[in-house]
Design a protein around this motif. Structure first.
Motif: not given
Lengths: 173, 545
Positions: A34, A36, A87, B307-308, B313, B315, B322-324, B329
């Motif tokens: 995940d 980024r 996005d 969160t990435g 983060y 998000i 922005r992120k589910d 998970k």
């Protein structure tokens, strides 16, 4: 006695956990799926609309314009890897990747340029958006084709003129 | 509801006594009064109503109404209300009465308003707090006629270490030996004992508020807010988003609020584990430090998984996230939390049994309850000195009303108590994340379309690992008209003087670190006199030592 020996229990913890340092870069992977990382802009898909530029919080994406060309400039040095551009891109030209090893000895490696030709305006020889953007608009809404050979300013002007004529009741043709 | 009306009646009576207008908007009570009534009203709110003074906000409203305004923000924690006490000030050189006699905690924020907006305060001594010594005296950066990218002509002025006859000076900084952030302490020592402390901060004022009000849009400010602090960034972005949502009265999906709460607790876990590691390092127990950070790495991986990104983060957006966090998970989160809880328990048990850790933490850096109340300290520092206050319980936001948790309170007020508060909070956070995951409702994670009407006010407190963050937003056209941020360290630093006094020098780094200071947060918004010398904290001088 056991209370005094308690700090030594850390040895057990240390033996259990063992070595935790990873042998990067010889061991994969360092980042989760995940993660980024760097963004990549597909030059063929990009239409130069500037939606990403409006959304970008740190101004890593900038729109630079001169007479005939519009350039989308991506400066990795400013990027915070939030992927807001991913996005908002209407055509899906921006893709997020997991790349994070971005150190370089050449500063020009940190720039990505996407060059677009501007559409010529038939009325004033000036120009408005990019050619690709016009194709995109026509594709989405074919009815707009006849207006698109003019730049936004000329379009406004001719619209106002035609309204004024209609108001005055005169037909010049 | 009956209870609420009787409380509101109390505030209405208070406003009527000062000829002020009052408006209740959700959980915020807006009182607008004439400048001369402000000190009296603020004193009553602080002393009789037992409200907490969080900060004050000066706004240049000349383009809107032709006036400057000054808003003191209080929170009534026992009843769950925000109180905004506002006054309008006339003229180009506005003057307002000072409230520091009634509310000592308002010292710094009044001086910040003087520096940045140009409001003179009557009835108190003035000094330059935020702006650098070379900054021209008639340029006020937060006024609307000042361009955000303008740089006035400035002469660099250097500062020197103060040398006194009575005691020796030990400079600590401008980088903290453990926390690697720019701030500067001068410790005056006689032999091994610290007799006095001076603080000089605000080296890293970055003009974030101005940037948010001028160049950025509503959605971009979330990412800027996240960069106020490197440790508790998500708290700031959540706080900003919640404040805008409150101002615009947006009904944010429940699921988004649950995700926000989960990520907030994950951030608290990582922050407390980081602090415990740093504390062990400072008392010389490096083995404990290494292991604490080893288990912290699991939390960092968890936040990247959710969160990435390990930190910042990114998000949060106004209107949702922005992120589910999907079903797949959940098992991995629970597994990580279980191993974390087990390993943390084992490690804390061992670490607190180490004699050097016990002796160095117990009885050092004591902050008595009376001083803590007077200085308005926040977070674990307050809770270690016996003040039972936690915004998550008292002013519930996001999804905290759906979970049950204990607020750990210790009365000793020493470094050990501050450590134990954080240890207990780690366990509470783990249990909270589990409860939140369990109850998470289904549905969308963000609002797709909404408008933010201009001219609305939103105030929000979010309990960060170090205490309460407060964000104040006045909405504008496409971006905030005014955005005010106050980080918890802003209120905690003045308490250091009480803690360090008459303590051995060797304990000073640990005591400074015990408030978990975050200087970048605080400095977003310098303590220097006009002649360039360092200002002594008058606020703490008020406390008899």
């Amino acid at each position: 006695m056991s209370e005094k020996l308690k700090p030594a229990k850390l040895l057990i913890v240390a033996t259990k956990s063992g070595r935790v340092t990873k042998k990067y870069p010889y061991e994969e992977p360092l980042v989760s799926p995940d993660f980024r990382g760097l963004i990549e802009i597909d030059e063929n898909k990009c239409i130069g609309c500037g939606a990403c530029v409006n959304a970008c919080p740190p101004n890593a994406l900038q729109l630079i314009s001169d007479k005939d060309t519009t350039v989308i400039r991506y400066f990795i040095g400013r990027c915070i890897f939030c992927w807001r551009c991913v996005d908002v891109c209407p055509v899906g030209a921006i893709k997020g990747t997991r790349k994070f090893e971005l150190a370089t000895d050449d500063a020009s490696d940190l720039y990505v340029h996407v060059v677009h030709k501007k559409a010529k305006c038939e009325a004033c020889e000036g120009n408005g958006g990019t050619q690709k953007m016009l194709y995109y608009v026509v594709e989405k809404s074919p009815i707009t084709e006849e207006y698109l050979n003019e730049c936004p300013d000329c379009r406004k002007k001719s619209f106002i003129e035609s309204v004024a004529k209609r108001r005055a009741g005169g037909v010049s043709e | 509801m009956l209870r609420n009306t009787s409380i509101i009646d109390k505030y209405v009576k208070l406003a009527e006594s000062a000829n002020a207008s009052i408006m209740v908007d959700g959980d915020t009570i807006h009182i607008v009064a004439k400048p001369e009534y402000i000190p009296g009203l603020a004193g009553k709110l602080f002393n009789e109503f037992k409200c907490v003074h969080r900060t004050c906000v000066a706004t240049d409203e000349r383009p809107l109404s032709g006036f400057f305004s000054l808003t003191h923000l209080f929170t009534d924690d026992s009843n769950g209300f925000y109180v905004a006490l506002k006054t309008y000030l006339e003229g180009d050189k506005p003057r307002a009465p000072s409230i520091i006699e009634q509310v000592p905690a308002a010292d710094w924020c009044e001086m910040e308003a003087r520096d940045l907006v140009g409001i003179e305060f009557e009835g108190r001594s003035a000094y330059r707090l935020v702006l650098p010594p070379g900054w021209p005296s008639d340029v006020y950066p937060l006024r609307k006629d000042f361009q955000y990218d303008k740089r006035p002509n400035m002469l660099p002025v250097s500062e020197k270490v103060t040398i006194t006859e009575e005691s020796s000076t030990v400079p600590v900084g401008p980088y903290h030996p453990a926390l690697h952030e720019p701030e500067y302490f001068e410790l005056y020592v006689e032999g091994e004992k610290v007799v006095d402390v001076k603080y000089r901060g605000f080296h890293v004022h970055r003009g974030i508020e101005k940037l948010g009000e001028s160049r950025m849009t509503y959605q971009q400010v979330n990412f800027l807010a996240e960069r106020i602090c490197g440790i508790c960034g998500f708290e700031h972005s959540t706080c900003y988003a919640l404040a805008v949502e409150k101002a615009a009265k947006l009904d944010v999906p429940e699921r988004a609020q649950f995700i926000r709460s989960i990520i907030l607790e994950v951030e608290r876990l990582h922050s407390h584990l980081l602090w415990l590691g740093v504390a062990f390092h400072l008392v010389g127990y490096d083995a404990g430090f290494m292991h604490m950070w080893r288990i912290r790495e699991k939390v960092m991986h968890l936040s990247e998984y959710l969160t990435g990104s390990r930190k910042t983060y990114g998000i949060n957006l106004v209107g949702g996230v922005r992120k589910d966090i999907n079903e797949e998970k959940k098992p991995k989160i629970l597994e990580t939390l279980d191993t974390l809880e087990k390993e943390f328990k084992e490690l804390v048990d061992i670490a607190t049994s180490v004699p050097q850790v016990k002796r160095r933490l117990t009885g050092t850096g004591v902050l008595p309850r009376e001083d803590a109340v007077k200085l308005g300290v926040e977070g674990p520092v307050a809770r270690a000195s016996g003040i039972d206050r936690d915004a998550r319980r008292d002013l519930p936001y996001a999804a905290y009303k759906h979970v049950s948790f204990k607020v750990p309170v210790y009365t000793e007020g020493d470094n050990m108590a501050r450590t134990l508060v954080r240890v207990d909070e780690v366990f509470e956070s783990i249990s909270m994340i589990k409860q939140l995951l369990d109850q998470m409702p289904k549905g969308p994670i963000r609002l797709e379309e909404f408008d933010i009407p201009p001219g609305k006010i939103g105030v929000q407190v979010v309990e960060a690992p170090r205490g309460g963050d407060i964000h104040f937003v006045v909405t504008g056209e496409g971006k905030p008209y005014r955005w005010r941020v106050r980080a918890p360290t802003y209120n905690n630093i003045p308490a250091l003087r009480v803690m360090l006094r008459d303590q051995p020098l060797a304990d000073a780094p640990l005591t400074i670190a015990s408030i978990d200071p975050c200087f970048s947060c605080t400095d977003r918004v310098v303590v220097i006199k006009e002649d360039g010398s360092v200002y002594k904290l008058s606020l703490v001088e008020g406390v008899k030592l």
